[in-house]
Design a protein around this motif. Structure first.
Motif, mmCIF file in Angstrom:
data_model
loop_
_atom_site.group_PDB
_atom_site.id
_atom_site.type_symbol
_atom_site.label_atom_id
_atom_site.label_comp_id
_atom_site.label_asym_id
_atom_site.label_seq_id
_atom_site.Cartn_x
_atom_site.Cartn_y
_atom_site.Cartn_z
ATOM 1 N N MET A 1 30.171 -7.748 -28.593
ATOM 2 C CA MET A 1 28.752 -7.369 -28.579
ATOM 3 C C MET A 1 28.345 -6.827 -27.203
ATOM 4 N N ASN A 2 29.197 -5.988 -26.603
ATOM 5 C CA ASN A 2 28.893 -5.536 -25.253
ATOM 6 C C ASN A 2 28.526 -4.059 -25.172
ATOM 7 N N LYS A 3 28.256 -3.441 -26.321
ATOM 8 C CA LYS A 3 27.908 -2.013 -26.315
ATOM 9 C C LYS A 3 26.396 -1.842 -26.206
ATOM 10 N N ILE A 4 25.991 -1.116 -25.183
ATOM 11 C CA ILE A 4 24.585 -0.754 -25.049
ATOM 12 C C ILE A 4 24.457 0.705 -25.455
ATOM 13 N N TYR A 5 23.716 0.940 -26.517
ATOM 14 C CA TYR A 5 23.552 2.294 -27.038
ATOM 15 C C TYR A 5 22.325 2.939 -26.395
ATOM 16 N N HIS A 6 22.533 4.114 -25.826
ATOM 17 C CA HIS A 6 21.454 4.882 -25.209
ATOM 18 C C HIS A 6 21.258 6.132 -26.050
ATOM 19 N N ALA A 7 20.096 6.245 -26.669
ATOM 20 C CA ALA A 7 19.826 7.404 -27.521
ATOM 21 C C ALA A 7 19.684 8.668 -26.669
ATOM 22 N N VAL A 8 20.253 9.745 -27.152
ATOM 23 C CA VAL A 8 20.100 11.055 -26.507
ATOM 24 C C VAL A 8 19.698 12.065 -27.579
ATOM 25 N N TYR A 9 18.704 12.874 -27.246
ATOM 26 C CA TYR A 9 18.216 13.866 -28.189
ATOM 27 C C TYR A 9 17.597 15.020 -27.412
ATOM 28 N N GLU A 10 17.378 16.126 -28.122
ATOM 29 C CA GLU A 10 16.745 17.287 -27.490
ATOM 30 C C GLU A 10 15.426 16.854 -26.835
ATOM 31 N N THR A 11 15.160 17.412 -25.672
ATOM 32 C CA THR A 11 13.917 17.174 -24.898
ATOM 33 C C THR A 11 13.802 15.753 -24.345
ATOM 34 N N MET A 12 14.906 15.005 -24.312
ATOM 35 C CA MET A 12 14.887 13.652 -23.770
ATOM 36 C C MET A 12 14.426 13.664 -22.310
ATOM 37 N N ALA A 13 13.564 12.713 -21.965
ATOM 38 C CA ALA A 13 13.071 12.592 -20.587
ATOM 39 C C ALA A 13 14.103 11.826 -19.758
ATOM 40 N N ASP A 14 14.961 12.556 -19.092
ATOM 41 C CA ASP A 14 16.098 11.987 -18.368
ATOM 42 C C ASP A 14 15.716 10.836 -17.429
ATOM 43 N N TRP A 15 14.635 11.038 -16.690
ATOM 44 C CA TRP A 15 14.290 10.132 -15.581
ATOM 45 C C TRP A 15 13.784 8.767 -16.034
ATOM 46 N N GLU A 16 13.380 8.656 -17.283
ATOM 47 C CA GLU A 16 12.745 7.407 -17.727
ATOM 48 C C GLU A 16 13.733 6.243 -17.857
ATOM 49 N N THR A 17 14.980 6.550 -18.062
ATOM 50 C CA THR A 17 15.986 5.492 -18.221
ATOM 51 C C THR A 17 17.066 5.548 -17.147
ATOM 52 N N GLY A 18 16.909 6.426 -16.167
ATOM 53 C CA GLY A 18 17.937 6.625 -15.156
ATOM 54 C C GLY A 18 18.240 5.387 -14.326
ATOM 55 N N HIS A 19 17.199 4.662 -13.908
ATOM 56 C CA HIS A 19 17.435 3.436 -13.145
ATOM 57 C C HIS A 19 18.223 2.427 -13.977
ATOM 58 N N ALA A 20 17.841 2.304 -15.231
ATOM 59 C CA ALA A 20 18.494 1.324 -16.101
ATOM 60 C C ALA A 20 19.968 1.655 -16.300
ATOM 61 N N THR A 21 20.266 2.896 -16.661
ATOM 62 C CA THR A 21 21.652 3.239 -16.985
ATOM 63 C C THR A 21 22.550 3.187 -15.759
ATOM 64 N N ALA A 22 22.056 3.655 -14.614
ATOM 65 C CA ALA A 22 22.880 3.667 -13.402
ATOM 66 C C ALA A 22 23.309 2.256 -13.013
ATOM 67 N N HIS A 23 22.394 1.304 -13.138
ATOM 68 C CA HIS A 23 22.709 -0.046 -12.681
ATOM 69 C C HIS A 23 23.419 -0.873 -13.749
ATOM 70 N N ILE A 24 23.214 -0.542 -15.000
ATOM 71 C CA ILE A 24 24.000 -1.204 -16.048
ATOM 72 C C ILE A 24 25.484 -0.865 -15.844
ATOM 73 N N ARG A 25 25.748 0.385 -15.500
ATOM 74 C CA ARG A 25 27.141 0.821 -15.333
ATOM 75 C C ARG A 25 27.722 0.449 -13.980
ATOM 76 N N ASN A 26 26.912 0.577 -12.914
ATOM 77 C CA ASN A 26 27.466 0.523 -11.568
ATOM 78 C C ASN A 26 26.931 -0.595 -10.688
ATOM 79 N N GLY A 27 25.956 -1.338 -11.181
ATOM 80 C CA GLY A 27 25.356 -2.374 -10.358
ATOM 81 C C GLY A 27 26.324 -3.522 -10.093
ATOM 82 N N HIS A 28 26.054 -4.277 -9.028
ATOM 83 C CA HIS A 28 26.859 -5.458 -8.707
ATOM 84 C C HIS A 28 26.299 -6.645 -9.495
ATOM 85 N N HIS A 29 26.780 -6.816 -10.680
ATOM 86 C CA HIS A 29 26.242 -7.835 -11.568
ATOM 87 C C HIS A 29 26.716 -9.218 -11.140
#
Length: 205
Positions: A1-29
């Motif tokens: 149960m470790n998959k985090i799904y991030h929806a992507v679609y035309e006209t997606m507002a890139d910046w709204e989830t950028g902090h979340a995705t960057a640190h989910i992947r690269n943060g020092h957890h």
């Protein structure tokens, strides 16, 4: 149960989830690094172009979401232009009913409002009037004036507060200790230099 799904679609507002995705992947957890896998999910696996002009190819189509730890729904102009993205709102409702967290920001909150997800859950959005325009919305009494709100497994955020939205996501995923999470927030929300030392100390641990 470790998959985090991030929806992507035309006209997606890139910046709204950028902090979340960057640190989910690269943060020092505070748990093991790489605990979560970020998977992009589209209507199909055809490439889409974000509002910022980035071309993204979804990993999987919406019908193939399984073993989800969370679904993240960014805003997009398409949320306000019809029901093309309704399959994402339906999937969000299914996941919430199964006890899987869903995080939605900006226009995605309109999609969830139309799906009835907010009728029984605390939530926020760009403004109350924005949701009241959505056909099927019956959750006005549960609207919360805040930058980001967590009610059980539902996280919602306003379009101008991606850092607050990310903080709620990290808390739900238990990525950091409370002290480190607060330091992260102070650094990114308020440019508090003293918070940087706390974060650096935690990454050395």
């Amino acid at each position: 149960m470790n998959k985090i799904y991030h929806a992507v679609y035309e006209t997606m507002a890139d910046w709204e989830t950028g902090h979340a995705t960057a640190h989910i992947r690269n943060g020092h957890h505070h748990r093991e690094p790489g605990r979560y896998e970020l998977v992009t999910v589209g209507l199909t696996t055809e490439p889409v172009t974000t509002m910022g002009g980035l071309r993204v190819t979804p990993d999987v189509p919406i019908g193939s979401v399984e073993d989800a730890a969370m679904l993240i729904l960014p805003g997009a102009a398409l949320w306000d232009e019809g029901d093309e993205l309704a399959p994402f709102a339906r999937k969000a409702r299914e996941l919430l009913e199964a006890g899987v967290p869903v995080a939605a920001i900006c226009g995605a909150t309109a999609g969830l409002a139309r799906e009835g997800v907010f009728d029984t859950r605390g939530h926020t959005s760009a403004a109350p009037a924005y949701l009241q325009m959505q056909q099927g919305y019956g959750g006005a009494e549960h609207y919360v004036e805040a930058l980001a709100v967590t009610d059980g497994d539902l996280i919602t955020g306003t379009p101008t507060a991606p850092v607050d939205f990310a903080r709620e996501i990290f808390a739900k995923l238990d990525l950091y200790t409370p002290e480190v999470l607060e330091a992260w927030y102070q650094l990114f929300a308020h440019s508090d230099a003293s918070a940087f030392e706390t974060l650096m100390a935690s990454s050395d641990a």
